[in-house]
Motif scaffolding. Structure first.
Motif, mmCIF file in Angstrom:
data_model
loop_
_atom_site.group_PDB
_atom_site.id
_atom_site.type_symbol
_atom_site.label_atom_id
_atom_site.label_comp_id
_atom_site.label_asym_id
_atom_site.label_seq_id
_atom_site.Cartn_x
_atom_site.Cartn_y
_atom_site.Cartn_z
ATOM 1 N N ARG A 1 0.819 -1.216 0.000
ATOM 2 C CA ARG A 1 0.000 0.000 0.000
ATOM 3 C C ARG A 1 0.853 1.268 0.000
ATOM 4 O O ARG A 1 0.665 2.169 -0.806
ATOM 5 C CB ARG A 1 -0.915 -0.018 1.232
ATOM 6 C CG ARG A 1 -1.868 1.164 1.347
ATOM 7 C CD ARG A 1 -2.543 1.157 2.703
ATOM 8 N NE ARG A 1 -3.322 -0.057 2.905
ATOM 9 C CZ ARG A 1 -4.646 -0.129 2.722
ATOM 10 N NH1 ARG A 1 -5.320 0.932 2.339
ATOM 11 N NH2 ARG A 1 -5.291 -1.262 2.933
ATOM 12 N N THR A 2 1.820 1.342 0.919
ATOM 13 C CA THR A 2 2.588 2.580 1.081
ATOM 14 C C THR A 2 3.642 2.758 -0.003
ATOM 15 O O THR A 2 3.948 3.876 -0.399
ATOM 16 C CB THR A 2 3.269 2.612 2.463
ATOM 17 O OG1 THR A 2 4.026 1.408 2.634
ATOM 18 C CG2 THR A 2 2.232 2.710 3.579
ATOM 19 N N GLU A 3 4.208 1.656 -0.481
ATOM 20 C CA GLU A 3 5.300 1.748 -1.449
ATOM 21 C C GLU A 3 4.819 1.857 -2.893
ATOM 22 O O GLU A 3 5.364 2.615 -3.691
ATOM 23 C CB GLU A 3 6.210 0.527 -1.308
ATOM 24 C CG GLU A 3 7.432 0.574 -2.215
ATOM 25 C CD GLU A 3 8.325 -0.640 -2.061
ATOM 26 O OE1 GLU A 3 9.245 -0.812 -2.885
ATOM 27 O OE2 GLU A 3 8.102 -1.431 -1.114
ATOM 28 N N PRO B 1 1.129 14.037 11.064
ATOM 29 C CA PRO B 1 2.135 13.633 10.069
ATOM 30 C C PRO B 1 2.673 12.224 10.283
ATOM 31 O O PRO B 1 3.166 11.605 9.351
ATOM 32 C CB PRO B 1 3.251 14.675 10.241
ATOM 33 C CG PRO B 1 3.044 15.251 11.603
ATOM 34 C CD PRO B 1 1.574 15.197 11.862
ATOM 35 N N SER B 2 2.550 11.692 11.508
ATOM 36 C CA SER B 2 3.080 10.349 11.778
ATOM 37 C C SER B 2 1.984 9.284 11.741
ATOM 38 O O SER B 2 2.262 8.088 11.972
ATOM 39 C CB SER B 2 3.757 10.327 13.143
ATOM 40 O OG SER B 2 2.809 10.614 14.168
ATOM 41 N N TRP B 3 0.735 9.665 11.460
ATOM 42 C CA TRP B 3 -0.343 8.677 11.442
ATOM 43 C C TRP B 3 -0.153 7.686 10.316
ATOM 44 O O TRP B 3 0.183 8.058 9.195
ATOM 45 C CB TRP B 3 -1.690 9.379 11.316
ATOM 46 C CG TRP B 3 -2.053 10.209 12.511
ATOM 47 C CD1 TRP B 3 -1.408 10.247 13.714
ATOM 48 C CD2 TRP B 3 -3.157 11.102 12.620
ATOM 49 N NE1 TRP B 3 -2.032 11.113 14.557
ATOM 50 C CE2 TRP B 3 -3.108 11.674 13.919
ATOM 51 C CE3 TRP B 3 -4.169 11.502 11.768
ATOM 52 C CZ2 TRP B 3 -4.035 12.602 14.369
ATOM 53 C CZ3 TRP B 3 -5.102 12.413 12.196
ATOM 54 C CH2 TRP B 3 -5.046 12.961 13.493
ATOM 55 N N HIS B 4 -0.389 6.428 10.602
ATOM 56 C CA HIS B 4 -0.156 5.355 9.649
ATOM 57 C C HIS B 4 -1.215 5.386 8.537
ATOM 58 O O HIS B 4 -2.417 5.366 8.806
ATOM 59 C CB HIS B 4 -0.198 3.996 10.371
ATOM 60 C CG HIS B 4 0.414 2.877 9.615
ATOM 61 N ND1 HIS B 4 -0.113 2.403 8.442
ATOM 62 C CD2 HIS B 4 1.531 2.142 9.845
ATOM 63 C CE1 HIS B 4 0.637 1.406 7.983
ATOM 64 N NE2 HIS B 4 1.643 1.247 8.804
ATOM 65 N N GLN B 5 -0.734 5.391 7.297
ATOM 66 C CA GLN B 5 -1.660 5.463 6.150
ATOM 67 C C GLN B 5 -2.632 4.290 6.126
ATOM 68 O O GLN B 5 -3.750 4.415 5.627
ATOM 69 C CB GLN B 5 -0.877 5.477 4.836
ATOM 70 C CG GLN B 5 -0.125 6.769 4.564
ATOM 71 C CD GLN B 5 0.542 6.755 3.215
ATOM 72 O OE1 GLN B 5 0.048 6.127 2.280
ATOM 73 N NE2 GLN B 5 1.672 7.411 3.100
ATOM 74 N N GLY B 6 -2.191 3.166 6.634
ATOM 75 C CA GLY B 6 -3.032 1.967 6.551
ATOM 76 C C GLY B 6 -4.213 1.947 7.494
ATOM 77 O O GLY B 6 -5.099 1.118 7.321
ATOM 78 N N GLY C 1 -2.254 -6.159 4.743
ATOM 79 C CA GLY C 1 -2.081 -5.127 3.724
ATOM 80 C C GLY C 1 -2.081 -3.721 4.291
ATOM 81 O O GLY C 1 -1.524 -2.804 3.680
ATOM 82 N N ARG C 2 -2.684 -3.545 5.456
ATOM 83 C CA ARG C 2 -2.716 -2.208 6.070
ATOM 84 C C ARG C 2 -1.374 -1.831 6.689
ATOM 85 O O ARG C 2 -0.936 -0.686 6.589
ATOM 86 C CB ARG C 2 -3.809 -2.144 7.144
ATOM 87 C CG ARG C 2 -5.223 -2.171 6.589
ATOM 88 C CD ARG C 2 -6.246 -1.923 7.675
ATOM 89 N NE ARG C 2 -7.600 -1.970 7.151
ATOM 90 C CZ ARG C 2 -8.181 -0.976 6.488
ATOM 91 N NH1 ARG C 2 -7.516 0.144 6.266
ATOM 92 N NH2 ARG C 2 -9.422 -1.101 6.041
ATOM 93 N N LEU C 3 -0.725 -2.792 7.326
ATOM 94 C CA LEU C 3 0.512 -2.487 8.059
ATOM 95 C C LEU C 3 1.775 -2.860 7.288
ATOM 96 O O LEU C 3 2.765 -2.134 7.328
ATOM 97 C CB LEU C 3 0.520 -3.214 9.405
ATOM 98 C CG LEU C 3 -0.586 -2.854 10.394
ATOM 99 C CD1 LEU C 3 -0.318 -3.524 11.731
ATOM 100 C CD2 LEU C 3 -0.703 -1.342 10.579
ATOM 101 N N TYR C 4 1.764 -3.988 6.615
ATOM 102 C CA TYR C 4 2.990 -4.485 5.975
ATOM 103 C C TYR C 4 2.713 -4.745 4.498
ATOM 104 O O TYR C 4 2.553 -3.841 3.710
ATOM 105 C CB TYR C 4 3.475 -5.755 6.693
ATOM 106 C CG TYR C 4 3.684 -5.547 8.170
ATOM 107 C CD1 TYR C 4 4.784 -4.830 8.646
ATOM 108 C CD2 TYR C 4 2.783 -6.058 9.113
ATOM 109 C CE1 TYR C 4 4.983 -4.619 10.003
ATOM 110 C CE2 TYR C 4 2.981 -5.859 10.472
ATOM 111 C CZ TYR C 4 4.073 -5.145 10.904
ATOM 112 O OH TYR C 4 4.259 -4.938 12.247
ATOM 113 N N ASP C 5 2.698 -6.027 4.123
ATOM 114 C CA ASP C 5 2.219 -6.400 2.798
ATOM 115 C C ASP C 5 1.313 -7.617 2.978
ATOM 116 O O ASP C 5 1.169 -8.137 4.083
ATOM 117 C CB ASP C 5 3.374 -6.694 1.829
ATOM 118 C CG ASP C 5 4.226 -7.860 2.285
ATOM 119 O OD1 ASP C 5 3.657 -8.926 2.619
ATOM 120 O OD2 ASP C 5 5.456 -7.722 2.325
#
Length: 296
Positions: free
Chosen positions: A40-42, A289-294, A217-221
């Motif tokens: 998700r993030t990458e 700004p540090s909140w996790h996108q997932g 998928g929210r935190l890692y892959d």
């Protein structure tokens, strides 16, 4: 023809289960098949340019998307330029331009003639397996079919598509199979979560099973989630179920911290004069700004 097939999915429950449906089917036919699910993030959502290098490194002869790809015209064109055949399977709304793929399976196409348009991504994957089996040359075993039904039923509930018509039938057949699941990972997860006195219904799938699949998928892959659906070994399935539960607990903890911080921002703003709650005509917006996108 013994050429290399790559299934490209999405990182949510629908994408993961859709990926597993096609991978399990192709493996049962002795195909050279692998899969990729983006982070998700990458990589972002869909078949993006960000993951093109990873796709090309696997050197597929054929790439099949599941639960994504219908809007990724540029990436599909890049793959075609490299000599890779592309089949797009999706269930999302189409734009004016369709990708230049070798085939596009999506009931939202303007020229669609299929009578039901609201299948989820795994539902579309299920229909592909069904169609392949009807061909006569590409048999679908009872085990592969039941596992596909189980996965598609879970995804249909998870993706919040309308529970009418064929979707209702898929869920009905899925619950019939889930009384004694064929898929080892699904069986392990249900046996772990379904404590005595609890009923396995749509609420159980929505609030207990699906969050664990989505947490990866929210935190890692989503590799651990795919292990759950693709693992044939009971011990491996148990490990995957345990890891998904751990990741979901971590997701809940992060989500709780983000929520608490958001509430503090609203209740104790650093510049109270900026808040005009009496005459508020729009939403209250909070930001970290540090909140996790997932989890946001």
């Amino acid at each position: 023809q013994n050429k290399r097939i790559l299934v490209y999915g999405d990182y949510d429950c629908d994408g993961v289960t859709a990926t597993s449906i096609l991978v399990r089917y192709f493996k049962s036919r002795g195909c050279d098949v692998s899969y990729i699910v983006p982070q998700r993030t990458e990589h972002g959502y869909g078949l993006t340019e960000n993951i093109l290098d990873k796709v090309l490194a696997l050197a597929p002869d054929l790439l099949i998307t599941v639960d994504c790809g219908i809007t990724n015209c540029d990436t599909v064109a890049s793959l075609k330029d490299k000599g890779i055949k592309v089949i797009v399977t999706d269930h999302h709304n189409v734009k004016e331009e369709l990708p230049g793929a070798d085939a596009i399976v999506c009931a939202k196409r303007a020229d669609n003639t299929y009578p039901f348009k609201d299948l989820c991504g795994a539902g579309v994957a299920l229909k592909i397996v069904e169609a392949m089996g009807r061909d006569g040359r590409h048999k679908v075993t009872s085990s592969v079919w039941r596992q596909a039904i189980e996965a598609a039923g879970i995804a249909t509930i998870a993706d919040l598509v309308p529970l009418v018509d064929e979707n209702r039938t898929i869920i009905k057949k899925a619950f019939r199979s889930l009384k004694d699941p064929v898929n080892p990972g699904i069986r392990m997860m249900i046996n772990t979560l379904l404590t005595e006195g609890r009923e396995m219904d749509e609420s159980f799938i929505s609030f207990n099973f699906v969050p664990r699949v989505n947490a990866a998928g929210r935190l890692y892959d989503s590799s651990e989630a795919l292990k759950l659906f693709l693992e044939d070994d009971e011990e491996g399935a148990a490990k995957a179920a345990s890891e998904l539960t751990r990741q979901n607990d971590e997701r809940k903890e992060i989500e709780s911290l983000v929520f608490e911080e958001a509430v503090r921002q609203v209740e104790s703003p650093s510049r109270p004069e900026k808040w005009s709650l009496i005459n508020m005509k729009g939403p209250i917006v909070v930001y970290g700004p540090s909140w996790h996108q997932g989890v946001i």
